[in-house]
Design an enzyme around this catalytic site. Structure first.
Site, short mmCIF file in Angstrom:
data_model
loop_
_atom_site.label_atom_id
_atom_site.label_comp_id
_atom_site.label_asym_id
_atom_site.label_seq_id
_atom_site.Cartn_x
_atom_site.Cartn_y
_atom_site.Cartn_z
N LYS A 56 0.80 -1.22 0.00
CA LYS A 56 0.00 0.00 0.00
C LYS A 56 0.84 1.28 0.00
CE LYS A 56 -4.59 -1.32 0.94
NZ LYS A 56 -4.52 -2.68 1.53
N SER A 81 -8.27 1.50 8.99
CA SER A 81 -7.55 1.22 10.22
C SER A 81 -6.38 0.32 9.91
CB SER A 81 -8.48 0.57 11.25
OG SER A 81 -9.17 -0.49 10.65
N GLU A 207 -9.76 -13.96 -3.18
CA GLU A 207 -10.51 -13.39 -2.05
C GLU A 207 -10.70 -14.42 -0.96
OE1 GLU A 207 -14.04 -10.55 -3.55
OE2 GLU A 207 -14.28 -12.66 -4.02
N GLY A 211 -15.88 -13.66 2.04
CA GLY A 211 -16.21 -12.35 1.45
C GLY A 211 -15.98 -12.37 -0.04
N ASP A 213 -17.56 -11.04 -2.55
CA ASP A 213 -18.27 -10.02 -3.33
C ASP A 213 -17.60 -9.77 -4.68
OD1 ASP A 213 -16.32 -8.62 -1.34
OD2 ASP A 213 -16.56 -7.22 -3.00
N SER A 307 1.23 -9.84 -0.39
CA SER A 307 0.94 -8.41 -0.36
C SER A 307 1.37 -7.68 0.91
CB SER A 307 -0.55 -8.18 -0.62
OG SER A 307 -1.33 -8.97 0.25
#
Ligand SMILES: *Cc1c(COP(=O)(O)O)cnc(C)c1O
Length: 321
Positions: A56, A81, A207, A211, A213, A307
């Site tokens: 990130k 967070s 994923e 979850g 989605d 990651s």
């Protein structure tokens, strides 16, 4: 085709220029034990060694580097967070920008301390009564701050894409590329880079099973929103893909795969025991799919993005047991 997307390969090249010198060029590790287990050649891009411990930093630093003088003087705000908060806080510190991070009042003390340690101001909110996105937008409006969201932003996506660009440059052409998937900043950026650098490469996002989605959205062609999933992959507890990330994923990705929490824990253990590296649960998503045989690897070369490596050590020890 890329013209229709929020991010082009040129944007990723430009992002590489901006982050070089600030971000680490993380290593690509291999393991013959891992190859034997997966039945192919695995090239692990180790973002657990990135600054602040996750990819990130790439997107946040790229986004903040593009601020105008006026934006720099006013500051940045984000709601997160997790790793994105730390990425924004560190990037802001390095660039001399004020950072405000909106965090839930019950955020883990270590995460609050980490963001504060990088000099960010924390604005707590109540998960039950306040909406973090609305609060972020309100702070931005009131104080002239620029809001940098965790994934659905072209500059963030372009920054994350530098990860796959480096991987392919260092490892050579890939037959497959797998990345973890939350809101899709990492996957979309990496997909644009991979499509440009090795056009035939099959691209997958992975994923948590709880979850899915992203998989639902991918299959039905529109963004599906789910409840916050219960999973140890806390970096992928997103409820929906983004309006910028979804079209890229839909256009360039071959499929979205899922793995269970048990498979993530086993994979974490493998990395600790065999490769001597600490990878957080979310960071194990792509590797877990490979070890679980979700893709055909026979005789093929797969780039696998690890990651991040930020995990509370008590929790880590519990998961390894
Ligand atoms: C944020 C995060 C992800 C998910 O990234 P998206 O861009 O939201 O898809 C995966 N792994 C780690 C370690 C993260 O911090």
């Amino acid at each position: 085709m890329d013209d229709a997307f929020a991010v082009s390969y040129d944007d990723i090249v430009a992002a590489r220029g901006r982050i070089s010198g600030a971000a680490h060029r993380t290593p690509v590790l291999t393991s013959s034990t891992a190859d034997a287990r997966a039945g192919g050649t695995l090239l692990f891009k180790c973002e657990n060694f990135q600054r602040m411990g996750a990819f990130k930093f790439r997107g946040a630093f790229n986004a903040l580097s593009r601020f105008t003088g006026e934006q720099k003087a006013a500051g940045v705000v984000t709601f997160s967070s997790g790793n994105h908060a730390q990425a924004v806080a560190l990037s802001a510190k390095l660039l001399g920008i004020r950072a405000v991070v909106v965090m839930p009042g019950d955020a883990p003390a270590a995460k609050v301390a980490a963001a504060r340690g990088y000099g960010a101001e924390i604005r707590f909110y109540d998960r039950r009564t306040e909406d973090r996105e609305a609060l972020g937008a309100q702070l931005a409006a009131e104080q002239g701050l620029t809001l940098i969201p965790p994934y659905d932003h072209p500059d963030v996506m372009a920054g994350q894409g530098t990860c796959a660009a480096e991987l392919i440059e260092d490892a050579g052409p890939l037959d497959l590329l797998l990345t973890p998937l939350g809101g899709g900043g990492l996957l979309s950026g990496c997909a644009v880079a991979a499509r440009a650098l090795c056009p035939d490469c099959e691209i997958y996002g992975v994923e948590p099973e709880a979850g899915d989605d992203g998989r639902q959205s991918f299959r039905c062609g529109r963004i599906i929103t789910t409840a916050t999933p219960q999973t140890i992959a806390d970096g992928a507890q997103t409820t929906h893909l983004g309006r910028f990330t979804f079209p890229v994923i839909r256009g360039l990705v071959k499929d979205i795969l899922t793995v269970s929490d048990a498979e993530l824990a086993q994979t974490m253990r493998f990395f600790a025991e065999r490769m001597k590296i600490v990878v957080e649960p979310t960071g194990c998503l792509a590797a877990a799919a490979v070890f679980a045989g979700r893709v055909d690897l026979a005789g093929r070369r797969a780039g696998v993005v690890l990651s991040g490596g930020n995990v509370d050590l008590e929790k880590y020890a519990d998961l390894l047991r």
